[in-house]
Each structure stands twice: as structure tokens, then as C-alpha cells.
Scaffold this motif. Structure first.
Motif, PDB file in Angstrom:
ATOM      1  N   LYS A  98       0.942  -1.416  -0.071  1.00 41.91           N
ATOM      2  CA  LYS A  98      -0.155   0.450  -0.049  1.00 41.91           C
ATOM      3  C   LYS A  98       0.609   1.214   0.058  1.00 41.91           C
ATOM      4  N   GLY A  99       1.998   1.441   0.682  1.00 35.97           N
ATOM      5  CA  GLY A  99       2.729   2.484   0.377  1.00 35.97           C
ATOM      6  C   GLY A  99       3.211   2.151  -0.749  1.00 35.97           C
ATOM      7  N   VAL A 100       4.104   1.516  -1.256  1.00 31.87           N
ATOM      8  CA  VAL A 100       4.881   1.840  -2.668  1.00 31.87           C
ATOM      9  C   VAL A 100       4.142   1.696  -3.604  1.00 31.87           C
ATOM     10  N   TRP A 101       2.426   1.882  -3.282  1.00 28.77           N
ATOM     11  CA  TRP A 101       1.522   1.971  -4.200  1.00 28.77           C
ATOM     12  C   TRP A 101       0.952   3.636  -4.127  1.00 28.77           C
ATOM     13  N   ARG A 102       1.012   4.004  -3.007  1.00 26.53           N
ATOM     14  CA  ARG A 102       0.253   5.570  -2.725  1.00 26.53           C
ATOM     15  C   ARG A 102       1.762   6.294  -3.017  1.00 26.53           C
ATOM     16  N   CYS A 103       3.045   5.639  -2.172  1.00 25.25           N
ATOM     17  CA  CYS A 103       4.308   6.683  -2.853  1.00 25.25           C
ATOM     18  C   CYS A 103       4.439   6.767  -4.739  1.00 25.25           C
ATOM     19  N   ASN A 104       4.472   6.421  -5.082  1.00 24.16           N
ATOM     20  CA  ASN A 104       4.159   5.703  -6.543  1.00 24.16           C
ATOM     21  C   ASN A 104       2.970   6.746  -7.366  1.00 24.16           C
ATOM     22  N   PHE A 105       1.886   7.044  -6.299  1.00 22.50           N
ATOM     23  CA  PHE A 105       0.671   8.082  -6.803  1.00 22.50           C
ATOM     24  C   PHE A 105       0.913   9.087  -6.862  1.00 22.50           C
ATOM     25  N   LEU A 106       2.003   9.553  -6.098  1.00 17.93           N
ATOM     26  CA  LEU A 106       3.086  11.075  -6.095  1.00 17.93           C
ATOM     27  C   LEU A 106       3.741  10.899  -6.641  1.00 17.93           C
ATOM     28  N   VAL A 107       5.225  10.542  -6.920  1.00 18.57           N
ATOM     29  CA  VAL A 107       5.769  10.117  -7.575  1.00 18.57           C
ATOM     30  C   VAL A 107       4.876  10.381  -9.492  1.00 18.57           C
ATOM     31  N   PHE A 108       4.778   9.862  -9.623  1.00 18.16           N
ATOM     32  CA  PHE A 108       4.109   9.493 -11.444  1.00 18.16           C
ATOM     33  C   PHE A 108       2.943  11.102 -11.661  1.00 18.16           C
ATOM     34  N   LEU A 109       2.370  11.228 -10.671  1.00 24.91           N
ATOM     35  CA  LEU A 109       2.010  12.432 -10.283  1.00 24.91           C
ATOM     36  C   LEU A 109       2.993  13.105 -11.249  1.00 24.91           C
ATOM     37  N   VAL A 110       4.073  13.558 -10.115  1.00 25.50           N
ATOM     38  CA  VAL A 110       4.627  14.933 -10.454  1.00 25.50           C
ATOM     39  C   VAL A 110       5.720  15.045 -11.521  1.00 25.50           C
ATOM     40  N   ILE A 111       5.807  13.331 -12.177  1.00 28.43           N
ATOM     41  CA  ILE A 111       6.986  13.343 -13.365  1.00 28.43           C
ATOM     42  C   ILE A 111       5.478  13.492 -14.592  1.00 28.43           C
ATOM     43  N   TYR A 112       3.903  13.301 -14.456  1.00 26.75           N
ATOM     44  CA  TYR A 112       3.243  13.489 -15.534  1.00 26.75           C
ATOM     45  C   TYR A 112       2.635  15.026 -15.879  1.00 26.75           C
ATOM     46  N   LEU A 113       3.086  15.266 -15.034  1.00 22.58           N
ATOM     47  CA  LEU A 113       2.415  17.320 -15.067  1.00 22.58           C
ATOM     48  C   LEU A 113       4.558  17.813 -15.884  1.00 22.58           C
ATOM     49  N   VAL A 114       5.648  17.602 -14.660  1.00 19.85           N
ATOM     50  CA  VAL A 114       6.295  18.168 -16.039  1.00 19.85           C
ATOM     51  C   VAL A 114       6.654  17.589 -17.347  1.00 19.85           C
ATOM     52  N   PHE A 115       6.559  16.446 -17.337  1.00 19.04           N
ATOM     53  CA  PHE A 115       6.187  15.238 -18.938  1.00 19.04           C
ATOM     54  C   PHE A 115       5.617  16.854 -19.645  1.00 19.04           C
ATOM     55  N   ILE A 116       4.125  16.514 -18.843  1.00 16.74           N
ATOM     56  CA  ILE A 116       2.791  17.600 -19.602  1.00 16.74           C
ATOM     57  C   ILE A 116       3.606  18.610 -19.878  1.00 16.74           C
ATOM     58  N   VAL A 117       4.077  20.067 -19.055  1.00 14.73           N
ATOM     59  CA  VAL A 117       4.020  20.861 -19.160  1.00 14.73           C
ATOM     60  C   VAL A 117       6.239  21.002 -20.511  1.00 14.73           C
ATOM     61  N   TYR A 118       6.947  19.536 -20.162  1.00 17.50           N
ATOM     62  CA  TYR A 118       7.833  19.822 -20.759  1.00 17.50           C
ATOM     63  C   TYR A 118       7.594  19.619 -22.509  1.00 17.50           C
ATOM     64  N   GLY A 119       6.899  19.056 -22.940  1.00 17.83           N
ATOM     65  CA  GLY A 119       5.879  18.391 -23.745  1.00 17.83           C
ATOM     66  C   GLY A 119       4.852  19.943 -24.401  1.00 17.83           C
ATOM     67  N   ILE A 120       4.919  20.381 -23.860  1.00 19.46           N
ATOM     68  CA  ILE A 120       4.109  21.413 -24.678  1.00 19.46           C
ATOM     69  C   ILE A 120       4.676  22.669 -24.742  1.00 19.46           C
ATOM     70  N   VAL A 121       5.979  22.471 -24.084  1.00 18.29           N
ATOM     71  CA  VAL A 121       6.793  23.962 -23.743  1.00 18.29           C
ATOM     72  C   VAL A 121       7.742  23.410 -25.064  1.00 18.29           C
ATOM     73  N   GLU A 122       8.420  22.431 -25.222  1.00 21.12           N
ATOM     74  CA  GLU A 122       8.792  22.087 -26.872  1.00 21.12           C
ATOM     75  C   GLU A 122       8.125  22.586 -27.502  1.00 21.12           C
ATOM     76  N   ARG A 123       6.907  22.567 -28.174  1.00 18.60           N
ATOM     77  CA  ARG A 123       6.093  21.895 -29.319  1.00 18.60           C
ATOM     78  C   ARG A 123       5.872  23.613 -29.641  1.00 18.60           C
ATOM     79  N   VAL A 124       5.652  23.834 -28.676  1.00 20.37           N
ATOM     80  CA  VAL A 124       5.166  25.794 -28.610  1.00 20.37           C
ATOM     81  C   VAL A 124       6.943  26.573 -28.878  1.00 20.37           C
ATOM     82  N   TRP A 125       7.860  25.809 -28.486  1.00 19.08           N
ATOM     83  CA  TRP A 125       9.188  26.211 -28.720  1.00 19.08           C
ATOM     84  C   TRP A 125       9.755  26.229 -30.719  1.00 19.08           C
ATOM     85  N   GLU A 126       8.804  24.610 -30.976  1.00 17.98           N
ATOM     86  CA  GLU A 126       8.891  24.661 -32.894  1.00 17.98           C
ATOM     87  C   GLU A 126       8.486  25.007 -33.051  1.00 17.98           C
ATOM     88  N   LEU A 127       7.124  25.678 -32.728  1.00 18.14           N
ATOM     89  CA  LEU A 127       6.640  26.833 -33.695  1.00 18.14           C
ATOM     90  C   LEU A 127       7.114  28.188 -33.799  1.00 18.14           C
TER      91      LEU A 127
END
Length: 127
Positions: A98-127
């Protein structure tokens, strides 16, 4: 009908926070306690976040993150087992999972948000 289900599944995988809201809304109707529905929603959303991070890694960076995700989760599990052993002198596997799974939620939520922001910035920068 099949294409509608595929579209809904793809949207939930792409936007796991929408999946969280959808799962929480459904579980809130089914489960008596709001806290329990919230925890079940987090547990389900963790899987969606892991899948989303995997696919975002392929889309944004062009690499497979499967091995990285697997190794990170195993190392996190080892850390949780060690901490549980030090505190209780006996490993309670249910608490570790349970602890590993819930910690994974927090870590992957942060990674997901970072990837989304990076992907958007990268695509806008290419324009």
C-alpha cells in the motif's frame, strides 16, 4: 460503440486526472465512505499515471521508460520493506504494498505533470 469506448479509454489514459475524477464520482455513489472512495480512486489512478508516463516518455522523448519504471518501483519497494522492518521488526507486506503504491501515485503524478509541461513547451518552442 467500439470506437467510443476506445476514445474514452484513450482519453482517460492521456488525462489520468480526468480518470481520477470519473472513478471517484462513480465510487462515491457505490462506496459509503468518502475517504474510502478517495483512496480507491488514488489506487486506480496510480495505474493510469504509470501508463501515461510510459506513453509520454515515448511521445516526448522517444524512449521506452518501462525498465526505468520497473526498477524505480522495485527500489521503492526495497526501501519500504527496510523501513517497515526497522520500525516494526516484522515486515507487514500489506502495508509495504500500500505504501509503495501510494508513493508511486505521488511520484508519477509529479513526473506526469513535468512531462506534460515539458512537452507543451517543446511543441510551442518548435513553432
Amino acid at each position: 460503440m467500439t470506437s467510443l469506448l476506445a476514445w474514452i479509454f484513450a482519453t482517460i489514459i492521456t488525462v489520468p486526472l480526468l480518470g481520477f475524477v470519473l472513478v471517484f464520482s462513480i465510487l462515491r455513489l457505490v462506496v459509503d465512505q468518502k475517504r474510502r472512495a478517495f483512496h480507491y480512486s488514488i489506487d486506480i489512478t496510480t495505474l493510469l499515471l504509470i501508463i501515461s508516463v510510459y506513453f509520454l516518455g515515448q511521445v516526448v522523448f522517444g524512449i521506452s521508460l518501462f525498465a526505468h519504471i520497473l526498477i524505480f518501483t522495485l527500489v521503492l519497494a526495497i526501501i519500504f520493506v527496510f523501513i517497515n522492518w526497522k520500525i516494526n521488526e516484522e515486515v507487514k507486506i500489506n502495508k509495504v504494498i500500500k505504501g509503495v503504491w501510494r508513493c508511486n501515485f505521488l511520484v508519477f503524478l509529479v513526473i506526469y505533470l513535468v512531462f506534460i509541461v515539458y512537452g507543451i513547451v517543446e511543441r510551442v518552442w518548435e513553432l
